[in-house]
Write a protein that holds these residues in place. Structure first.
Motif, PDB file in Angstrom:
ATOM      1  N   LEU A 227       0.797  -1.226   0.000  1.00  0.00           N
ATOM      2  CA  LEU A 227       0.000   0.000   0.000  1.00  0.00           C
ATOM      3  C   LEU A 227       0.830   1.277   0.000  1.00  0.00           C
ATOM      4  CD1 LEU A 227      -2.910  -1.048   2.383  1.00  0.00           C
ATOM      5  CD2 LEU A 227      -2.843  -1.094  -0.119  1.00  0.00           C
ATOM      6  N   ASP A 228       1.901   1.319   0.775  1.00  0.00           N
ATOM      7  CA  ASP A 228       2.709   2.543   0.848  1.00  0.00           C
ATOM      8  C   ASP A 228       3.393   2.870  -0.476  1.00  0.00           C
ATOM      9  OD1 ASP A 228       1.948   2.859   3.461  1.00  0.00           O
ATOM     10  OD2 ASP A 228       3.821   2.104   4.317  1.00  0.00           O
ATOM     11  N   ALA A 229       3.541   1.884  -1.344  1.00  0.00           N
ATOM     12  CA  ALA A 229       4.260   2.079  -2.605  1.00  0.00           C
ATOM     13  C   ALA A 229       3.342   2.436  -3.774  1.00  0.00           C
ATOM     14  CB  ALA A 229       5.036   0.810  -2.944  1.00  0.00           C
ATOM     15  N   THR A 230       2.057   2.586  -3.525  1.00  0.00           N
ATOM     16  CA  THR A 230       1.124   2.838  -4.627  1.00  0.00           C
ATOM     17  C   THR A 230       0.352   4.139  -4.407  1.00  0.00           C
ATOM     18  OG1 THR A 230      -0.702   1.891  -5.893  1.00  0.00           O
ATOM     19  CG2 THR A 230      -0.682   1.410  -3.569  1.00  0.00           C
ATOM     20  N   PRO A 231       0.087   4.879  -5.477  1.00  0.00           N
ATOM     21  CA  PRO A 231      -0.639   6.149  -5.317  1.00  0.00           C
ATOM     22  C   PRO A 231      -2.118   5.946  -4.987  1.00  0.00           C
ATOM     23  CG  PRO A 231      -0.162   5.753  -7.629  1.00  0.00           C
ATOM     24  CD  PRO A 231       0.530   4.678  -6.853  1.00  0.00           C
ATOM     25  N   ILE A 232      -2.708   4.861  -5.457  1.00  0.00           N
ATOM     26  CA  ILE A 232      -4.107   4.554  -5.141  1.00  0.00           C
ATOM     27  C   ILE A 232      -4.131   3.265  -4.342  1.00  0.00           C
ATOM     28  CG2 ILE A 232      -6.385   3.998  -6.062  1.00  0.00           C
ATOM     29  CD1 ILE A 232      -5.642   5.644  -8.539  1.00  0.00           C
TER      30      ILE A 232
ATOM     31  N   LEU B  75      -6.691  -2.546  13.665  1.00  0.00           N
ATOM     32  CA  LEU B  75      -7.627  -2.965  12.613  1.00  0.00           C
ATOM     33  C   LEU B  75      -8.686  -1.898  12.394  1.00  0.00           C
ATOM     34  CD1 LEU B  75      -8.801  -4.987  10.587  1.00  0.00           C
ATOM     35  CD2 LEU B  75     -10.039  -6.032  12.506  1.00  0.00           C
ATOM     36  N   LYS B  76      -9.235  -1.356  13.464  1.00  0.00           N
ATOM     37  CA  LYS B  76     -10.252  -0.311  13.342  1.00  0.00           C
ATOM     38  C   LYS B  76      -9.696   0.909  12.611  1.00  0.00           C
ATOM     39  CE  LYS B  76     -12.708  -1.679  17.521  1.00  0.00           C
ATOM     40  NZ  LYS B  76     -13.075  -1.297  18.893  1.00  0.00           N
ATOM     41  N   ASP B  77      -8.488   1.330  12.973  1.00  0.00           N
ATOM     42  CA  ASP B  77      -7.860   2.485  12.320  1.00  0.00           C
ATOM     43  C   ASP B  77      -7.592   2.191  10.845  1.00  0.00           C
ATOM     44  OD1 ASP B  77      -7.929   3.801  14.741  1.00  0.00           O
ATOM     45  OD2 ASP B  77      -5.811   3.462  15.200  1.00  0.00           O
ATOM     46  N   PHE B  78      -7.147   0.992  10.538  1.00  0.00           N
ATOM     47  CA  PHE B  78      -6.879   0.593   9.157  1.00  0.00           C
ATOM     48  C   PHE B  78      -8.154   0.680   8.323  1.00  0.00           C
ATOM     49  CE2 PHE B  78      -6.626  -2.893   5.974  1.00  0.00           C
ATOM     50  CZ  PHE B  78      -5.584  -2.404   5.207  1.00  0.00           C
ATOM     51  N   LEU B  79      -9.248   0.158   8.840  1.00  0.00           N
ATOM     52  CA  LEU B  79     -10.516   0.153   8.108  1.00  0.00           C
ATOM     53  C   LEU B  79     -11.158   1.541   8.041  1.00  0.00           C
ATOM     54  CD1 LEU B  79     -11.938  -3.231   9.407  1.00  0.00           C
ATOM     55  CD2 LEU B  79     -11.074  -2.743   7.110  1.00  0.00           C
ATOM     56  N   GLN B  80     -10.717   2.452   8.896  1.00  0.00           N
ATOM     57  CA  GLN B  80     -11.233   3.823   8.873  1.00  0.00           C
ATOM     58  C   GLN B  80     -10.302   4.783   8.144  1.00  0.00           C
ATOM     59  OE1 GLN B  80     -11.894   4.639  13.027  1.00  0.00           O
ATOM     60  NE2 GLN B  80     -13.729   3.389  13.105  1.00  0.00           N
ATOM     61  N   ASP B  81      -9.195   4.274   7.609  1.00  0.00           N
ATOM     62  CA  ASP B  81      -8.226   5.099   6.904  1.00  0.00           C
ATOM     63  C   ASP B  81      -8.840   5.619   5.607  1.00  0.00           C
ATOM     64  OD1 ASP B  81      -6.090   6.156   5.437  1.00  0.00           O
ATOM     65  OD2 ASP B  81      -4.688   4.633   6.178  1.00  0.00           O
ATOM     66  N   LYS B  82      -8.963   6.927   5.490  1.00  0.00           N
ATOM     67  CA  LYS B  82      -9.619   7.527   4.319  1.00  0.00           C
ATOM     68  C   LYS B  82      -8.726   7.569   3.084  1.00  0.00           C
ATOM     69  CE  LYS B  82     -12.971   9.988   6.965  1.00  0.00           C
ATOM     70  NZ  LYS B  82     -13.517  11.177   7.486  1.00  0.00           N
ATOM     71  N   THR B  83      -7.479   7.115   3.210  1.00  0.00           N
ATOM     72  CA  THR B  83      -6.611   7.043   2.030  1.00  0.00           C
ATOM     73  C   THR B  83      -6.717   5.677   1.352  1.00  0.00           C
ATOM     74  OG1 THR B  83      -4.669   6.271   3.267  1.00  0.00           O
ATOM     75  CG2 THR B  83      -4.983   8.669   3.060  1.00  0.00           C
ATOM     76  N   ILE B  84      -7.410   4.744   1.983  1.00  0.00           N
ATOM     77  CA  ILE B  84      -7.558   3.394   1.439  1.00  0.00           C
ATOM     78  C   ILE B  84      -8.985   3.207   0.950  1.00  0.00           C
ATOM     79  CG2 ILE B  84      -7.430   0.918   1.921  1.00  0.00           C
ATOM     80  CD1 ILE B  84      -5.461   1.591   4.185  1.00  0.00           C
ATOM     81  N   ARG B  85      -9.119   2.700  -0.259  1.00  0.00           N
ATOM     82  CA  ARG B  85     -10.441   2.384  -0.818  1.00  0.00           C
ATOM     83  C   ARG B  85     -10.739   0.916  -0.546  1.00  0.00           C
ATOM     84  NH1 ARG B  85      -9.488   5.420  -6.594  1.00  0.00           N
ATOM     85  NH2 ARG B  85      -9.118   7.444  -5.654  1.00  0.00           N
TER      86      ARG B  85
END
Length: 145
Positions: A47-52, A97-107
């Protein structure tokens, strides 16, 4: 009646699957610490290596005829990595896990994902950036008139 001793099932298991030249790693767990390690690894490796940033999301549920329906399995695929979290038998649902699923940079993408999001809310998980692929991409099996 004879009682047979059984080894307890492992709390985490990693499977490697090769199909048609593709390799997949499937992590099945009910440990919050294993979920946290998986999240850190896929963020670093993918994930950190991709723009989307895009993560698949799917849930399996208990039988609605047996009472209060809830999410039992949370599945998160990213590239060749797959997490199968047995959430209803887990020792806890971690804040990572909660923070990961609430991350607004991840679709988070899935099919008919609304029910999945609804069922995860009972675990204190609020996913805000979801895409229902069924609503975005037309069904290729439909015959146009």
């Amino acid at each position: 009646m004879e009682h047979l001793a059984r080894a307890p099932s492992p709390r985490s298991q990693v499977y490697y699957l090769t199909a048609k030249g593709m390799h997949f790693k499937i992590t099945v767990t009910l440990r919050a610490s294993r979920v946290e390690r998986w999240i850190r690894a896929i963020k670093k490796d993918f994930l950190d290596a991709t723009p989307i940033q895009c993560v698949g999301l799917d849930c399996e549920f208990t039988n609605p005829r047996e009472g209060n329906q809830r999410a039992t399995i949370l599945q998160l695929p990213v590239a060749t990595e797959n997490l199968v979290f047995q959430i209803c038998w887990a020792n806890e649902v971690s804040q990572v896990l909660k923070d990961f699923l609430q991350d607004k940079t991840i679709r988070f993408c899935g099919v008919a994902i609304g029910k999945d999001v609804e069922m995860l809310s009972s675990y204190g998980i609020d996913i805000t950036f979801v895409f229902d692929l069924q609503k975005i991409i037309p069904n290729p099996t439909k015959i146009p008139f």
